[in-house]
Design a protein around this motif. Structure first.
Motif, short mmCIF file in Angstrom:
data_model
loop_
_atom_site.label_atom_id
_atom_site.label_comp_id
_atom_site.label_asym_id
_atom_site.label_seq_id
_atom_site.Cartn_x
_atom_site.Cartn_y
_atom_site.Cartn_z
N ASP A 18 0.85 -1.19 0.00
CA ASP A 18 0.00 0.00 0.00
C ASP A 18 0.89 1.24 0.00
OD1 ASP A 18 0.89 0.35 2.63
OD2 ASP A 18 -0.92 -0.54 3.51
N TYR A 19 0.29 2.39 0.25
CA TYR A 19 1.08 3.63 0.16
C TYR A 19 1.97 3.88 1.38
CZ TYR A 19 -0.67 5.03 -4.34
OH TYR A 19 -0.93 5.08 -5.70
N ALA A 20 1.87 3.01 2.38
CA ALA A 20 2.80 3.07 3.51
C ALA A 20 4.00 2.15 3.28
CB ALA A 20 2.08 2.70 4.80
N SER A 21 3.91 1.32 2.26
CA SER A 21 4.96 0.33 1.99
C SER A 21 6.23 0.99 1.46
CB SER A 21 4.47 -0.71 0.97
OG SER A 21 3.35 -1.40 1.46
N ASN A 22 7.33 0.32 1.73
CA ASN A 22 8.65 0.75 1.26
C ASN A 22 9.20 -0.40 0.43
OD1 ASN A 22 10.99 2.43 1.24
ND2 ASN A 22 10.37 3.16 3.26
N ILE A 23 9.43 -0.17 -0.86
CA ILE A 23 9.68 -1.28 -1.78
C ILE A 23 11.05 -1.13 -2.45
CG2 ILE A 23 8.73 -2.60 -3.72
CD1 ILE A 23 6.13 -0.74 -3.13
N LEU A 24 11.82 -2.21 -2.43
CA LEU A 24 13.08 -2.27 -3.17
C LEU A 24 12.92 -3.28 -4.30
CD1 LEU A 24 16.16 -1.70 -3.53
CD2 LEU A 24 16.58 -3.56 -1.91
N LEU A 25 13.25 -2.88 -5.51
CA LEU A 25 13.15 -3.76 -6.68
C LEU A 25 14.53 -3.93 -7.29
CD1 LEU A 25 10.51 -1.47 -6.99
CD2 LEU A 25 9.75 -3.47 -8.30
N ILE A 26 14.94 -5.19 -7.46
CA ILE A 26 16.27 -5.51 -7.97
C ILE A 26 16.15 -6.59 -9.04
CG2 ILE A 26 18.55 -6.47 -7.38
CD1 ILE A 26 18.29 -3.92 -5.99
N GLY A 27 16.94 -6.45 -10.12
CA GLY A 27 17.03 -7.57 -11.04
C GLY A 27 17.00 -7.22 -12.50
N SER A 28 16.43 -8.11 -13.29
CA SER A 28 16.48 -8.02 -14.74
C SER A 28 15.54 -6.93 -15.25
CB SER A 28 16.10 -9.37 -15.36
OG SER A 28 14.71 -9.54 -15.36
N CYS A 29 15.52 -6.76 -16.58
CA CYS A 29 14.76 -5.64 -17.16
C CYS A 29 13.28 -5.72 -16.85
CB CYS A 29 15.00 -5.53 -18.66
SG CYS A 29 14.85 -7.07 -19.57
N PHE A 30 12.73 -6.92 -16.59
CA PHE A 30 11.29 -6.99 -16.30
C PHE A 30 10.95 -6.34 -14.97
CE2 PHE A 30 7.40 -8.91 -14.69
CZ PHE A 30 6.53 -8.50 -15.70
N VAL A 31 11.86 -6.37 -13.98
CA VAL A 31 11.57 -5.72 -12.71
C VAL A 31 11.42 -4.22 -12.91
CG1 VAL A 31 13.84 -5.12 -11.72
CG2 VAL A 31 12.06 -6.00 -10.23
N GLU A 32 12.05 -3.70 -13.96
CA GLU A 32 11.89 -2.28 -14.28
C GLU A 32 10.47 -1.97 -14.76
OE1 GLU A 32 15.00 -0.08 -15.89
OE2 GLU A 32 16.16 -0.80 -14.16
N ASN A 33 9.84 -2.93 -15.45
CA ASN A 33 8.45 -2.73 -15.87
C ASN A 33 7.53 -2.60 -14.66
OD1 ASN A 33 9.05 -5.18 -18.45
ND2 ASN A 33 9.15 -2.97 -18.64
N ILE A 34 7.71 -3.48 -13.67
CA ILE A 34 6.90 -3.41 -12.44
C ILE A 34 7.27 -2.15 -11.65
CG2 ILE A 34 6.41 -4.52 -10.21
CD1 ILE A 34 5.16 -5.98 -12.56
N GLY A 35 8.57 -1.86 -11.57
CA GLY A 35 9.03 -0.68 -10.84
C GLY A 35 8.52 0.61 -11.45
N ASN A 36 8.48 0.67 -12.77
CA ASN A 36 7.97 1.86 -13.45
C ASN A 36 6.48 2.06 -13.20
OD1 ASN A 36 10.47 2.54 -14.51
ND2 ASN A 36 10.15 1.43 -16.42
N LYS A 37 5.75 0.97 -13.08
CA LYS A 37 4.33 1.07 -12.74
C LYS A 37 4.15 1.60 -11.31
CE LYS A 37 2.08 -0.48 -16.36
NZ LYS A 37 1.09 0.37 -17.07
N LEU A 38 4.94 1.08 -10.38
CA LEU A 38 4.88 1.57 -9.00
C LEU A 38 5.28 3.03 -8.93
CD1 LEU A 38 6.46 -1.52 -7.20
CD2 LEU A 38 4.09 -0.76 -6.97
N GLU A 39 6.28 3.41 -9.73
CA GLU A 39 6.72 4.81 -9.78
C GLU A 39 5.63 5.70 -10.36
OE1 GLU A 39 8.71 8.26 -9.43
OE2 GLU A 39 9.30 6.34 -8.54
N TYR A 40 4.97 5.23 -11.41
CA TYR A 40 3.89 6.00 -12.05
C TYR A 40 2.79 6.29 -11.03
CZ TYR A 40 -0.08 7.07 -15.13
OH TYR A 40 -1.18 7.66 -15.72
N PHE A 41 2.45 5.29 -10.22
CA PHE A 41 1.38 5.45 -9.23
C PHE A 41 1.89 6.03 -7.90
CE2 PHE A 41 -0.65 2.33 -12.08
CZ PHE A 41 -1.83 3.01 -12.33
N LYS A 42 3.15 6.41 -7.87
CA LYS A 42 3.76 7.15 -6.77
C LYS A 42 3.84 6.37 -5.45
CE LYS A 42 4.69 10.63 -9.32
NZ LYS A 42 6.08 10.92 -9.67
N PHE A 43 4.12 5.06 -5.57
CA PHE A 43 4.45 4.30 -4.37
C PHE A 43 5.88 4.65 -3.96
CE2 PHE A 43 0.94 1.86 -6.05
CZ PHE A 43 0.29 1.39 -4.92
N GLN A 44 6.25 4.26 -2.75
CA GLN A 44 7.60 4.56 -2.24
C GLN A 44 8.53 3.39 -2.60
OE1 GLN A 44 7.51 6.64 1.85
NE2 GLN A 44 5.60 5.50 1.85
#
Length: 314
Positions: A18-44
Motif C-alpha cells: 500500500d502507500y505506507a509500503s517501502n519497496i526495493l526492486l532488484i534484477g532483470s529488465c522486467f523488474v523495471e516494468n513493475i518498478g515503473n508502474k509503482l513509480e507511475y502510481f507514486k508508491f515509495q
C-alpha cells in the motif's frame, strides 16, 4: 467459450503493498516494468540502484556489498573505451570520471543498505542462469561492458549454485530486516541469444531454485508463466519478438495488482492516474482560458493528494 487458460492466483492475506509500503526492486529488465508502474502510481520504491542485473550472482554480490557496507575503491573499477566501469554494475553507471564513478557507486551502495533495512517488500526478478566469468580475475561479472568476449568464459549456474546464492541473499536481508516480504519472480523475457534450448534450461534452473526456498515470508509471482501460458501469442510481444510489449506489461501488472496491491490503495491510484494523465496532456491552445482553468484544477488535485500523502511528488 474460453479462449485462454488462466493461472489461478490467490490474493495475499497479509503484508500487502500500500502507500505506507517501502519497496526495493532488484534484477532483470522486467523488474523495471513493475518498478515503473509503482513509480507511475507514486508508491515509495527504489528501483535497480545498480542498474539492470540479469543473474542471481550479480544480485547476491550487490546485496552482500550493501548489507556489509563495503566500499568500492580504484581496484574495483577499470578503464575501457574512454569510460570507467564496474563489473558489478550496469553500463548506465559508467562514467568518464573515475572519481565520479566511485562516488556514485558508494552512494548507491549506501542507499541500497538503507532501503533494505527499511523495506516492507523486496522484489527480485531473475532473468537468466547463464553468467560470464572474467578470465583474468575468475570473478563472475554483472555486465561485460562490451569488453571483448574472448576475455570471458560462459557458464550455466547449477540449481545448487543458484539455491546457495538465493539462500545467502535472503539470510543477509532477514538479518537486518526480519519482517520483510521477499517476492521472487522470473523474467518473461526469453534470452534467445543463449539459444532456445539453453534459455529453457536456464529458466528451469531459476524456477527450481526459487521454489526450494519459498515459505510464508518468501513468495513467488509467476510473471514468466503468465507470459508463456496466458499470453501465448506474438501479439503480446514487442517488435523483437522477445520482450513483452506494453499490452503484455499492463496485463501482468494487473495480475500482480490482484495479488499484491491492497484494495485500499485503488482509490489513491485512481487519483494519481488522473493527475498523471493531466500532466501528460498536450493542449491545442496553451494560453486559452479553459486550459488555464484545467491547470488550476490539476494543481488543486495535486495539493489535495499531498495533504494525504506528503511524500508524493509530481
Amino acid at each position: 467459450m474460453k479462449l485462454q487458460t488462466q493461472i489461478p492466483l490467490k490474493k495475499q492475506s497479509d503484508n500487502l503493498i500500500d502507500y505506507a509500503s517501502n519497496i526495493l526492486l532488484i534484477g532483470s529488465c522486467f523488474v523495471e516494468n513493475i518498478g515503473n508502474k509503482l513509480e507511475y502510481f507514486k508508491f515509495q520504491n527504489l528501483l535497480n540502484p545498480f542498474g539492470i542485473l540479469f543473474h542471481p550472482k550479480a544480485i547476491e554480490t550487490l546485496m552482500v556489498g550493501a548489507i556489509e557496507k563495503r566500499q568500492f575503491s580504484e581496484k574495483d573499477i577499470f578503464f575501457y573505451d574512454e569510460q570507467w566501469h564496474s563489473f558489478d554494475a550496469h553500463s548506465k553507471l559508467s562514467n568518464p570520471s573515475k572519481e565520479a564513478l566511485l562516488l556514485n557507486l558508494n552512494n548507491r551502495l549506501g542507499l541500497t543498505n538503507q532501503k533494505i533495512q527499511r523495506a516492507s517488500h523486496v522484489i527480485i526478478t531473475l532473468g537468466t542462469a547463464w553468467v560470464y566469468r572474467f578470465v583474468e580475475s575468475q570473478n563472475i561479472v554483472a555486465n561485460c561492458h562490451k569488453v571483448p568476449q574472448k576475455q570471458f568464459s560462459k557458464e550455466l549456474l547449477s540449481v545448487v549454485e543458484i539455491l546457495q546464492l538465493l539462500e545467502n541473499m535472503v539470510c543477509l536481508i532477514k538479518k537486518v530486516n526480519p519482517d520483510v516480504a521477499i517476492i521472487f519472480t522470473v523474467s518473461p523475457v526469453r534470452h534467445l541469444k543463449d539459444g532456445f534450448i539453453e534459455n529453457t534450461q536456464s529458466k528451469s534452473h531459476l524456477i527450481t531454485a526459487i521454489h526450494s526456498i519459498l515459505n510464508d515470508k518468501i513468495h513467488y509471482f509467476p510473471s514468466y508463466e503468465i507470459m508463456m501460458d496466458e499470453l501465448r501469442d506474438y501479439r503480446f510481444y514487442a517488435e523483437d519478438m522477445i520482450h513483452p510489449n506494453n499490452l503484455a506489461i499492463e496485463y501482468i501488472w494487473n495480475r500482480f495488482k490482484e495479488v499484491w496491491i491492497s484494495e485500499d490503495s485503488n482509490s489513491i491510484m485512481d487519483e494519481v492516474d488522473v493527475i498523471q494523465k493531466g500532466l501528460q496532456h498536450k493542449p491545442f491552445s496553451p494560453d486559452s482560458e479553459s486550459h488555464q482553468k484545467f491547470l488550476q484544477n490539476l494543481e488543486k488535485s495535486k495539493q489535495q493528494l499531498k495533504l494525504k500523502l506528503p511524500f508524493i511528488k509530481f
